[in-house]
Design a protein around this motif. Structure first.
Motif, PDB file in Angstrom:
ATOM      1  N   LEU A   1       0.971  -1.031  -0.028  1.00 34.39           N
ATOM      2  CA  LEU A   1       0.007   0.092  -0.149  1.00 34.39           C
ATOM      3  C   LEU A   1       0.857   1.125  -0.080  1.00 34.39           C
ATOM      4  CD1 LEU A   1      -2.793  -1.200   2.632  1.00 34.39           C
ATOM      5  CD2 LEU A   1      -3.143  -1.033   0.018  1.00 34.39           C
ATOM      6  N   SER A   2       1.870   1.103   0.742  1.00 35.44           N
ATOM      7  CA  SER A   2       2.845   2.509   0.984  1.00 35.44           C
ATOM      8  C   SER A   2       3.401   2.834  -0.455  1.00 35.44           C
ATOM      9  CB  SER A   2       3.842   2.056   2.031  1.00 35.44           C
ATOM     10  OG  SER A   2       3.347   1.980   3.246  1.00 35.44           O
ATOM     11  N   THR A   3       3.851   1.618  -1.169  1.00 35.18           N
ATOM     12  CA  THR A   3       4.495   1.879  -2.571  1.00 35.18           C
ATOM     13  C   THR A   3       3.479   2.451  -3.449  1.00 35.18           C
ATOM     14  OG1 THR A   3       4.470  -0.518  -2.838  1.00 35.18           O
ATOM     15  CG2 THR A   3       6.383   0.348  -1.896  1.00 35.18           C
ATOM     16  N   SER A   4       2.219   2.128  -3.312  1.00 37.91           N
ATOM     17  CA  SER A   4       1.177   2.469  -4.345  1.00 37.91           C
ATOM     18  C   SER A   4       0.513   3.813  -3.853  1.00 37.91           C
ATOM     19  CB  SER A   4      -0.072   1.371  -3.994  1.00 37.91           C
ATOM     20  OG  SER A   4       0.612   0.231  -4.466  1.00 37.91           O
ATOM     21  N   GLY A   5       1.225   4.618  -2.960  1.00 41.30           N
ATOM     22  CA  GLY A   5       0.443   5.779  -2.599  1.00 41.30           C
ATOM     23  C   GLY A   5      -0.469   6.063  -1.722  1.00 41.30           C
ATOM     24  N   VAL A   6      -0.697   4.632  -0.902  1.00 36.28           N
ATOM     25  CA  VAL A   6      -1.651   4.732   0.128  1.00 36.28           C
ATOM     26  C   VAL A   6      -1.079   4.849   1.495  1.00 36.28           C
ATOM     27  CG1 VAL A   6      -3.555   3.314   1.350  1.00 36.28           C
ATOM     28  CG2 VAL A   6      -3.245   3.299  -1.275  1.00 36.28           C
ATOM     29  N   GLU A   7      -1.488   5.875   2.603  1.00 38.79           N
ATOM     30  CA  GLU A   7      -0.934   5.996   3.756  1.00 38.79           C
ATOM     31  C   GLU A   7      -1.761   5.007   4.596  1.00 38.79           C
ATOM     32  OE1 GLU A   7      -0.986   9.264   7.546  1.00 38.79           O
ATOM     33  OE2 GLU A   7      -1.566   9.880   5.592  1.00 38.79           O
ATOM     34  N   VAL A   8      -0.646   4.058   5.314  1.00 43.76           N
ATOM     35  CA  VAL A   8      -1.313   3.272   6.482  1.00 43.76           C
ATOM     36  C   VAL A   8      -1.053   3.820   7.935  1.00 43.76           C
ATOM     37  CG1 VAL A   8      -0.753   0.965   7.368  1.00 43.76           C
ATOM     38  CG2 VAL A   8      -0.618   1.371   4.833  1.00 43.76           C
ATOM     39  N   VAL A   9      -2.346   4.191   8.180  1.00 40.26           N
ATOM     40  CA  VAL A   9      -2.254   5.099   9.553  1.00 40.26           C
ATOM     41  C   VAL A   9      -1.995   3.997  10.861  1.00 40.26           C
ATOM     42  CG1 VAL A   9      -3.939   5.881  11.130  1.00 40.26           C
ATOM     43  CG2 VAL A   9      -4.270   6.419   8.699  1.00 40.26           C
ATOM     44  N   ALA A  10      -2.299   2.850  10.523  1.00 43.93           N
ATOM     45  CA  ALA A  10      -1.687   1.697  11.541  1.00 43.93           C
ATOM     46  C   ALA A  10      -1.903   0.412  11.074  1.00 43.93           C
ATOM     47  CB  ALA A  10      -2.489   1.850  12.904  1.00 43.93           C
ATOM     48  N   ALA A  11      -1.120  -0.435  11.319  1.00 38.07           N
ATOM     49  CA  ALA A  11      -1.247  -1.812  11.115  1.00 38.07           C
ATOM     50  C   ALA A  11      -1.156  -2.706  12.567  1.00 38.07           C
ATOM     51  CB  ALA A  11      -0.228  -2.276  10.131  1.00 38.07           C
ATOM     52  N   VAL A  12      -2.472  -3.329  12.905  1.00 38.30           N
ATOM     53  CA  VAL A  12      -2.419  -4.106  14.158  1.00 38.30           C
ATOM     54  C   VAL A  12      -2.638  -5.331  13.983  1.00 38.30           C
ATOM     55  CG1 VAL A  12      -3.014  -1.938  15.218  1.00 38.30           C
ATOM     56  CG2 VAL A  12      -4.879  -3.355  14.429  1.00 38.30           C
ATOM     57  N   ASP A  13      -2.814  -6.289  14.953  1.00 40.08           N
ATOM     58  CA  ASP A  13      -2.698  -7.612  14.966  1.00 40.08           C
ATOM     59  C   ASP A  13      -4.065  -8.062  15.819  1.00 40.08           C
ATOM     60  OD1 ASP A  13      -1.818  -7.457  17.621  1.00 40.08           O
ATOM     61  OD2 ASP A  13      -0.034  -8.933  17.199  1.00 40.08           O
ATOM     62  N   ASN A  14      -5.118  -7.111  16.217  1.00 44.11           N
ATOM     63  CA  ASN A  14      -6.013  -7.626  17.181  1.00 44.11           C
ATOM     64  C   ASN A  14      -7.153  -6.678  17.258  1.00 44.11           C
ATOM     65  OD1 ASN A  14      -5.835  -5.797  19.695  1.00 44.11           O
ATOM     66  ND2 ASN A  14      -3.676  -6.180  19.154  1.00 44.11           N
ATOM     67  N   ALA A  15      -8.360  -7.163  17.586  1.00 42.41           N
ATOM     68  CA  ALA A  15      -9.349  -6.259  17.345  1.00 42.41           C
ATOM     69  C   ALA A  15      -9.493  -5.119  18.471  1.00 42.41           C
ATOM     70  CB  ALA A  15     -10.815  -6.942  17.691  1.00 42.41           C
ATOM     71  N   ASP A  16      -8.979  -5.144  19.515  1.00 44.73           N
ATOM     72  CA  ASP A  16      -9.015  -4.131  20.438  1.00 44.73           C
ATOM     73  C   ASP A  16      -8.293  -2.893  19.892  1.00 44.73           C
ATOM     74  OD1 ASP A  16     -10.775  -5.438  22.184  1.00 44.73           O
ATOM     75  OD2 ASP A  16      -9.038  -6.121  23.381  1.00 44.73           O
ATOM     76  N   ASP A  17      -7.118  -3.162  19.423  1.00 42.46           N
ATOM     77  CA  ASP A  17      -6.301  -1.997  18.919  1.00 42.46           C
ATOM     78  C   ASP A  17      -6.805  -1.472  17.698  1.00 42.46           C
ATOM     79  OD1 ASP A  17      -4.491  -2.297  21.028  1.00 42.46           O
ATOM     80  OD2 ASP A  17      -2.952  -3.506  19.655  1.00 42.46           O
ATOM     81  N   PHE A  18      -7.336  -2.105  16.913  1.00 44.56           N
ATOM     82  CA  PHE A  18      -8.127  -1.732  15.620  1.00 44.56           C
ATOM     83  C   PHE A  18      -9.233  -0.847  16.137  1.00 44.56           C
ATOM     84  CE2 PHE A  18     -12.132  -2.494  13.283  1.00 44.56           C
ATOM     85  CZ  PHE A  18     -11.760  -1.786  12.202  1.00 44.56           C
ATOM     86  N   LEU A  19     -10.039  -1.147  17.027  1.00 41.95           N
ATOM     87  CA  LEU A  19     -11.182  -0.380  17.461  1.00 41.95           C
ATOM     88  C   LEU A  19     -10.616   0.881  18.054  1.00 41.95           C
ATOM     89  CD1 LEU A  19     -13.594  -2.892  18.848  1.00 41.95           C
ATOM     90  CD2 LEU A  19     -13.858  -1.496  16.596  1.00 41.95           C
ATOM     91  N   SER A  20      -9.482   0.937  18.636  1.00 42.36           N
ATOM     92  CA  SER A  20      -9.097   2.112  19.441  1.00 42.36           C
ATOM     93  C   SER A  20      -8.405   3.045  18.249  1.00 42.36           C
ATOM     94  CB  SER A  20      -7.788   1.519  20.539  1.00 42.36           C
ATOM     95  OG  SER A  20      -8.471   1.010  21.465  1.00 42.36           O
ATOM     96  N   VAL A  21      -7.568   2.448  17.334  1.00 42.21           N
ATOM     97  CA  VAL A  21      -7.254   3.271  16.182  1.00 42.21           C
ATOM     98  C   VAL A  21      -8.291   3.972  15.463  1.00 42.21           C
ATOM     99  CG1 VAL A  21      -5.948   3.256  14.087  1.00 42.21           C
ATOM    100  CG2 VAL A  21      -5.118   2.001  16.022  1.00 42.21           C
TER     101      VAL A  21
END
Length: 214
Positions: free
Chosen positions: A20-40
């Protein structure tokens, strides 16, 4: 475009970040669980999210449940599910909430980077991107006596392509027929399934998916 990724496989997660980064998309966060996802998502709503279905701790349907919860808090949050599995229970709730901006792709069937990026862009813009196998499994859940049985073979083909998110021009090209023929098939589909005939774009796909969930 600003994206959040929720994927427990570290190799795939980092691969998505790089892609995604090399395709011009900004990755705000990359997480490995649901709780962190919902927080972000709560702290900084992204333009779209990419979710795996199965996340810790039970590796069952935490990802889908988190996606459904996020869309309840932020209606219309674009969600692209990228998974090795089709989870029917929360999949139908996610796909038929009527807010738009949803996609469900199977990892093993995403053979080209361009296809994946195109699906992500469509979802981020409020469209729909569905894997044919997901639609097939949802169809299999329908009861035996069903209005879908009244569709012709060609109408089923058109319905399947609609569910994948294709527009009329693309459907005509894929089936090697005229756009007029596609319009006629779609009118027949809406009539037989008792769906509004004036639905267009991704809304018509959501209407079909909503019908499948009734």
């Amino acid at each position: 475009m600003r994206v959040v990724i929720a994927e427990d496989d570290a190799l795939l997660r980092e691969g998505l970040v790089l892609l995604l980064s090399t395709s011009g998309v900004e990755v705000v966060a990359a997480v490995d669980n649901a709780d962190d996802f919902l927080s972000v998502v709560a702290a900084d709503r992204p333009d779209a999210v990419i979710m795996d279905v199965r996340l810790p701790p039970s590796f069952r349907d935490e990802g889908l449940r988190a996606a459904v919860a996020a869309r309840r808090l932020h209606p219309g949050l674009p969600v692209l599910v990228l998974s090795a599995h089709v989870e029917h229970s929360y999949a139908t709730e996610l796909l038929t909430d009527g807010a738009g901006g949803v996609g469900y792709l199977l990892k093993e069937r995403v053979g080209k980077v361009e296809r994946f990026l195109d699906a992500l862009r469509r979802v981020a813009q409020g469209g729909t991107a569905m894997d044919p196998e997901v639609i097939s499994q949802l169809l299999a859940l329908r009861r035996v006596s069903d209005p879908l049985d009244t569709l012709s073979a060609r109408e089923r083909e058109v319905l399947g392509l609609m569910a994948e998110g294709h527009n009329n021009t693309t459907i005509a090209e894929l089936l090697v027929v005229s756009e007029g023929a596609v319009h006629k098939h779609i009118r027949n589909i809406f009539t037989k399934l008792d769906l509004p005939a004036d639905e267009a774009g991704h809304r018509r796909v959501l209407a079909v998916l909503a019908y499948l969930n009734r």
